[in-house]
Design a protein around this motif. Sequence first.
Motif, PDB file in Angstrom:
ATOM      1  N   ARG A  49      60.286 127.870  36.017  1.00 52.45           N
ATOM      2  CA  ARG A  49      60.848 129.198  36.313  1.00 52.45           C
ATOM      3  C   ARG A  49      61.543 129.142  37.681  1.00 52.45           C
ATOM      4  NH1 ARG A  49      56.764 133.792  36.327  1.00 52.45           N
ATOM      5  NH2 ARG A  49      55.624 132.339  37.697  1.00 52.45           N
ATOM      6  N   PRO A  50      62.717 128.555  37.758  1.00 53.39           N
ATOM      7  CA  PRO A  50      63.391 128.430  39.062  1.00 53.39           C
ATOM      8  C   PRO A  50      63.746 129.785  39.658  1.00 53.39           C
ATOM      9  CG  PRO A  50      64.868 127.830  37.271  1.00 53.39           C
ATOM     10  CD  PRO A  50      63.516 127.997  36.659  1.00 53.39           C
ATOM     11  N   THR A  51      63.660 129.889  40.979  1.00 56.06           N
ATOM     12  CA  THR A  51      63.962 131.138  41.668  1.00 56.06           C
ATOM     13  C   THR A  51      64.495 130.852  43.062  1.00 56.06           C
ATOM     14  OG1 THR A  51      63.015 133.216  42.482  1.00 56.06           O
ATOM     15  CG2 THR A  51      61.587 131.288  42.512  1.00 56.06           C
ATOM     16  N   LEU A  52      65.297 131.771  43.569  1.00 54.43           N
ATOM     17  CA  LEU A  52      65.818 131.674  44.931  1.00 54.43           C
ATOM     18  C   LEU A  52      65.136 132.666  45.868  1.00 54.43           C
ATOM     19  CD1 LEU A  52      69.659 131.357  44.199  1.00 54.43           C
ATOM     20  CD2 LEU A  52      68.121 129.539  44.966  1.00 54.43           C
ATOM     21  N   ASP A  53      64.091 133.336  45.387  1.00 51.44           N
ATOM     22  CA  ASP A  53      63.412 134.349  46.184  1.00 51.44           C
ATOM     23  C   ASP A  53      62.845 133.779  47.482  1.00 51.44           C
ATOM     24  OD1 ASP A  53      64.039 136.195  44.315  1.00 51.44           O
ATOM     25  OD2 ASP A  53      62.021 136.456  43.501  1.00 51.44           O
ATOM     26  N   THR A  54      62.301 132.563  47.416  1.00 49.38           N
ATOM     27  CA  THR A  54      61.698 131.963  48.605  1.00 49.38           C
ATOM     28  C   THR A  54      62.737 131.786  49.709  1.00 49.38           C
ATOM     29  OG1 THR A  54      60.146 130.769  47.185  1.00 49.38           O
ATOM     30  CG2 THR A  54      60.338 130.046  49.460  1.00 49.38           C
ATOM     31  N   TYR A  55      63.918 131.314  49.338  1.00 48.12           N
ATOM     32  CA  TYR A  55      64.989 131.145  50.329  1.00 48.12           C
ATOM     33  C   TYR A  55      65.480 132.497  50.834  1.00 48.12           C
ATOM     34  CZ  TYR A  55      65.310 126.169  49.262  1.00 48.12           C
ATOM     35  OH  TYR A  55      65.041 124.830  49.123  1.00 48.12           O
ATOM     36  N   PHE A 100      61.993 125.805  44.986  1.00 46.29           N
ATOM     37  CA  PHE A 100      62.643 126.682  44.012  1.00 46.29           C
ATOM     38  C   PHE A 100      61.640 127.286  43.014  1.00 46.29           C
ATOM     39  CE2 PHE A 100      66.330 124.049  45.239  1.00 46.29           C
ATOM     40  CZ  PHE A 100      67.228 125.061  45.545  1.00 46.29           C
ATOM     41  N   ARG A 101      60.356 127.265  43.340  1.00 47.87           N
ATOM     42  CA  ARG A 101      59.337 127.795  42.444  1.00 47.87           C
ATOM     43  C   ARG A 101      58.695 129.052  43.029  1.00 47.87           C
ATOM     44  NH1 ARG A 101      55.995 122.427  40.319  1.00 47.87           N
ATOM     45  NH2 ARG A 101      57.814 121.083  40.001  1.00 47.87           N
ATOM     46  N   TYR A 102      58.010 129.766  42.150  1.00 50.39           N
ATOM     47  CA  TYR A 102      57.149 130.862  42.602  1.00 50.39           C
ATOM     48  C   TYR A 102      55.870 130.263  43.169  1.00 50.39           C
ATOM     49  CZ  TYR A 102      60.197 134.097  40.062  1.00 50.39           C
ATOM     50  OH  TYR A 102      61.282 134.822  39.637  1.00 50.39           O
ATOM     51  N   ASP A 103      55.181 131.042  43.999  1.00 45.64           N
ATOM     52  CA  ASP A 103      53.965 130.533  44.629  1.00 45.64           C
ATOM     53  C   ASP A 103      52.920 130.115  43.606  1.00 45.64           C
ATOM     54  OD1 ASP A 103      55.093 131.090  47.089  1.00 45.64           O
ATOM     55  OD2 ASP A 103      54.303 133.129  47.118  1.00 45.64           O
ATOM     56  N   THR A 104      52.825 130.845  42.513  1.00 52.43           N
ATOM     57  CA  THR A 104      51.828 130.536  41.491  1.00 52.43           C
ATOM     58  C   THR A 104      52.165 129.264  40.712  1.00 52.43           C
ATOM     59  OG1 THR A 104      52.994 132.024  39.980  1.00 52.43           O
ATOM     60  CG2 THR A 104      51.123 132.937  41.220  1.00 52.43           C
ATOM     61  N   ASP A 105      53.436 128.816  40.786  1.00 49.76           N
ATOM     62  CA  ASP A 105      53.860 127.635  40.031  1.00 49.76           C
ATOM     63  C   ASP A 105      54.013 126.400  40.912  1.00 49.76           C
ATOM     64  OD1 ASP A 105      54.038 129.442  37.969  1.00 49.76           O
ATOM     65  OD2 ASP A 105      56.212 129.701  38.148  1.00 49.76           O
ATOM     66  N   ALA A 106      53.551 126.485  42.168  1.00 51.28           N
ATOM     67  CA  ALA A 106      53.835 125.416  43.129  1.00 51.28           C
ATOM     68  C   ALA A 106      53.305 124.059  42.681  1.00 51.28           C
ATOM     69  CB  ALA A 106      53.254 125.777  44.495  1.00 51.28           C
ATOM     70  N   PHE A 107      52.153 124.042  42.040  1.00 46.98           N
ATOM     71  CA  PHE A 107      51.531 122.774  41.670  1.00 46.98           C
ATOM     72  C   PHE A 107      51.627 122.488  40.178  1.00 46.98           C
ATOM     73  CE2 PHE A 107      49.502 123.949  45.672  1.00 46.98           C
ATOM     74  CZ  PHE A 107      49.672 122.773  46.391  1.00 46.98           C
ATOM     75  N   ASP A 108      52.566 123.116  39.505  1.00 48.77           N
ATOM     76  CA  ASP A 108      52.799 122.781  38.097  1.00 48.77           C
ATOM     77  C   ASP A 108      53.330 121.354  37.984  1.00 48.77           C
ATOM     78  OD1 ASP A 108      51.976 125.253  37.394  1.00 48.77           O
ATOM     79  OD2 ASP A 108      53.957 126.042  36.856  1.00 48.77           O
ATOM     80  N   PRO A 109      52.953 120.627  36.941  1.00 48.29           N
ATOM     81  CA  PRO A 109      53.438 119.243  36.785  1.00 48.29           C
ATOM     82  C   PRO A 109      54.933 119.207  36.516  1.00 48.29           C
ATOM     83  CG  PRO A 109      52.254 119.969  34.824  1.00 48.29           C
ATOM     84  CD  PRO A 109      52.057 121.031  35.844  1.00 48.29           C
ATOM     85  N   GLY A 110      55.538 118.085  36.873  1.00 49.92           N
ATOM     86  CA  GLY A 110      56.964 117.913  36.620  1.00 49.92           C
ATOM     87  C   GLY A 110      57.822 118.234  37.831  1.00 49.92           C
TER      88      GLY A 110
END
Length: 323
Positions: free
Chosen positions: A51-57, A36-46
């Motif tokens: 920034r949740p998103t449904l774009d990937t799905y 549920f993340r953007y590619d740039t936020d994939a390895f953010d902690p937690g």
Amino acid sequence: MVKRKSPLKIIGFWTLIILLVIFITYPFAWMLSVSFRYDTDAFDPGIIPKRPTLDTYAILLGFKKSIREELSNEQQQLLDLIKTLPKDQQEAVLAQINAQRKKESFPFLRFFRNSLLLAGLSALVSLILSVFGAYAFSRIEFKGRGTIQRGVLVVYLFGGTILAVPLYQIFVKIGLTSSGISSAIALFIIYIVQTIPVSLYMLGNYFRTIPRSIEEAAIIDGSSRMGVITKIIIPLSLPAIITVYIYAFMIAWNEFLFASIFVRPFPEFYTLPLGLNEIFNSEHAIWAKMMAASVVTAVPVVIMFMMMEKYLTGGLTAGGVKE
């Protein structure tokens, strides 16, 4: 007199249980979070996405195009320029552009369809064959019945890696590896062969728990063997039958070894495990997309378990005790 357990033992026990649950569920929670993340936020902690998103799905299921699937400005300029080139050069440039776009795309829906067809149909055929075979083993007396019944389980004494080369040579000799369709048929046959032995064993044990008097009464009333199977055995054995189908479906749904051998030369027939492996090892690997694909891959099995839970729990324990 029953002794009361020490509070320290109770606290220690539940602490271990909680730690075990966290250890098992954390990878799945992280996979769901990254999907549920953007590619740039994939390895953010937690675990919770900032920034949740449904774009990937949406991209994965074909509702939205990704940037990689769209023509770049450079490619668009090439398309405009090749109109002035000779016809043979136009075809060469177009082939190069299409190859690049194809390399960058991930046809998840096609992989999903291939896996669903192979797993669903092979599990169904395996179940049908196992019902009749298990009935024969449990009800019909014939010479060598015990030897044959034990012999079908011999296949599980050998690992898939040992059987892969002989099976491939067999299918090469009978011509089932020359095209994508024939290789998919070979994979279909292998999935059936893989699941029939345990299916026969599970259903045979269940059929033995059904009283013979019910069948005898039906036969006295004029029912045939086929009528007994379809009208008595199958309705009374639904928990075991559904359990066997889910088992066979999961084996085919998650199988990777034989798929990588038989259909790897034919990308249009890739199954989900093979397709996911390709994107994990691709130079265009995107973590959010990979995690979303993994989540969607697990959905059919989860839905099957939720819908068939009452039958499944009954079928897992049935046949364990014989009277």
